[in-house]
Design an enzyme around this catalytic site. Structure first.
Site, PDB file in Angstrom:
ATOM      1  CB  SER A  37      48.692  -2.777  36.850  1.00 55.03           C
ATOM      2  OG  SER A  37      50.514  -2.785  36.622  1.00 55.03           O
TER       3      SER A  37
HETATM    4  N1  SAH Z   1      52.355   1.916  37.538  1.00 53.71           N
HETATM    5  C1  SAH Z   1      52.219   2.120  36.960  1.00 53.71           C
HETATM    6  C2  SAH Z   1      53.306   0.503  35.253  1.00 53.71           C
HETATM    7  C3  SAH Z   1      54.456   0.127  35.615  1.00 53.71           C
HETATM    8  S1  SAH Z   1      55.056  -0.561  34.241  1.00 53.71           S
HETATM    9  C4  SAH Z   1      50.823   1.915  35.826  1.00 53.71           C
HETATM   10  O1  SAH Z   1      49.820   2.687  36.888  1.00 53.71           O
HETATM   11  O2  SAH Z   1      50.603   2.634  35.264  1.00 53.71           O
HETATM   12  C5  SAH Z   1      56.685  -0.579  35.019  1.00 53.71           C
HETATM   13  C6  SAH Z   1      57.026   0.440  35.350  1.00 53.71           C
HETATM   14  O3  SAH Z   1      58.072   0.095  35.357  1.00 53.71           O
HETATM   15  C7  SAH Z   1      57.657   0.373  32.794  1.00 53.71           C
HETATM   16  O4  SAH Z   1      56.984   2.119  32.628  1.00 53.71           O
HETATM   17  C8  SAH Z   1      59.495   0.770  33.163  1.00 53.71           C
HETATM   18  O5  SAH Z   1      59.678   1.860  31.991  1.00 53.71           O
HETATM   19  C9  SAH Z   1      59.235   1.193  34.659  1.00 53.71           C
HETATM   20  N2  SAH Z   1      60.828   0.661  35.351  1.00 53.71           N
HETATM   21  C10 SAH Z   1      61.634  -0.117  34.864  1.00 53.71           C
HETATM   22  N3  SAH Z   1      62.617  -0.698  35.720  1.00 53.71           N
HETATM   23  C11 SAH Z   1      62.856   0.808  36.653  1.00 53.71           C
HETATM   24  C12 SAH Z   1      63.746   1.059  37.073  1.00 53.71           C
HETATM   25  N4  SAH Z   1      64.709   0.680  37.464  1.00 53.71           N
HETATM   26  N5  SAH Z   1      63.488   1.997  38.446  1.00 53.71           N
HETATM   27  C13 SAH Z   1      62.211   3.321  37.443  1.00 53.71           C
HETATM   28  N6  SAH Z   1      61.046   2.789  36.904  1.00 53.71           N
HETATM   29  C14 SAH Z   1      61.064   1.721  36.367  1.00 53.71           C
END
Ligand code: SAH
Length: 215
Positions: A67
């Site tokens: 993000s």
């Molecule tokens: N917090 C992260 C940004 C994550 S982007 C950082 O600091 O880098 C969102 C993430 O959510 C992705 O990696 C995706 O694979 C994950 N995601 C999507 N659906 C999900 C679900 N149902 N449960 C857990 N993770 C999920």
């Protein structure tokens, strides 16, 4: 050329000046966690630009991003965490935000982060351990139903956009616990807080996140 510590300091300075970082704890966390280690494919100036970076795609679909630092700071402030706090993150991605969350609740707090993509979870776990955050628990699974076994949480932060606020998340909040969750169709993140038996909305901020996936 600035080194990574100087680049982090400049970023923090800008986010404080813009009123995005409001507490010394969030400033210190963002000064401490080495964002570039969580995105080794990009150069240092890119790692500390105030931008989100795509981490994983499938065809044209973006599956994971790190993000934008501005958004990360806003969400960390909204979580209102203190040392010793218990946090659930949904969407580990690179693990960067999980490390920041750990800084806010260290040394005795607990961070659990759920990631649906096992490959991303493995990389995040390795990076977190290498950066000194082995205490962060990264679990592979669908975070849509939270993690009842480890509830209650002082904060639940969802870093992928949901269709709706899952009742399971709200149920897993402890007293005065906060849930920060981006919503797909409104392009905002809402912050809910448990006050006794009630759940109240305390903030709504603009936010664009990759959608949550479901198993
Ligand atoms: N917090 C992260 C940004 C994550 S982007 C950082 O600091 O880098 C969102 C993430 O959510 C992705 O990696 C995706 O694979 C994950 N995601 C999507 N659906 C999900 C679900 N149902 N449960 C857990 N993770 C999920």
């Amino acid at each position: 050329m600035q080194d990574d510590a100087e680049l982090r300091e400049s970023l923090v300075h800008r986010l404080v000046a813009d009123g995005v970082i409001r507490t010394p704890a969030v400033a210190q966390a963002m000064r401490t966690v080495r964002r570039h280690r969580f995105i080794p494919a990009v150069d240092l100036p890119t790692a500390y630009a105030d931008e989100s970076i795509v981490v994983k795609t499938a065809g044209n679909e973006v599956l994971s991003t790190i993000s934008q630092p501005r958004m990360v700071a806003i969400m960390l402030e909204l979580c209102r965490l203190e040392p010793g706090g218990r946090v659930l993150e949904v969407g580990t991605g690179t693990g960067y935000n999980a490390a920041l969350l750990f800084e806010l609740v260290a040394p005795h707090g607990r961070v659990t982060s759920m990631e649906i993509d096992a490959g991303l979870a493995a990389v995040a776990r390795a990076t977190l351990a290498a950066e000194g955050y082995a205490a962060v628990r990264v679990l592979v699974g669908d975070g849509a139903t939270g993690m009842p076994a480890l509830a209650p949480f002082d904060a639940i932060v969802v870093t992928a956009a949901a269709d709706e606020v899952s009742p399971a998340w709200a149920e897993q909040l402890g007293s005065n616990g906060r849930l920060v969750v981006p919503l797909v169709d409104r392009n905002v993140a809402v912050t809910l807080e448990r006050r006794g038996p009630d759940i109240v909305t305390v903030a709504t901020v603009p936010a664009h996140f990759v959608p949550l996936r479901h198993c």
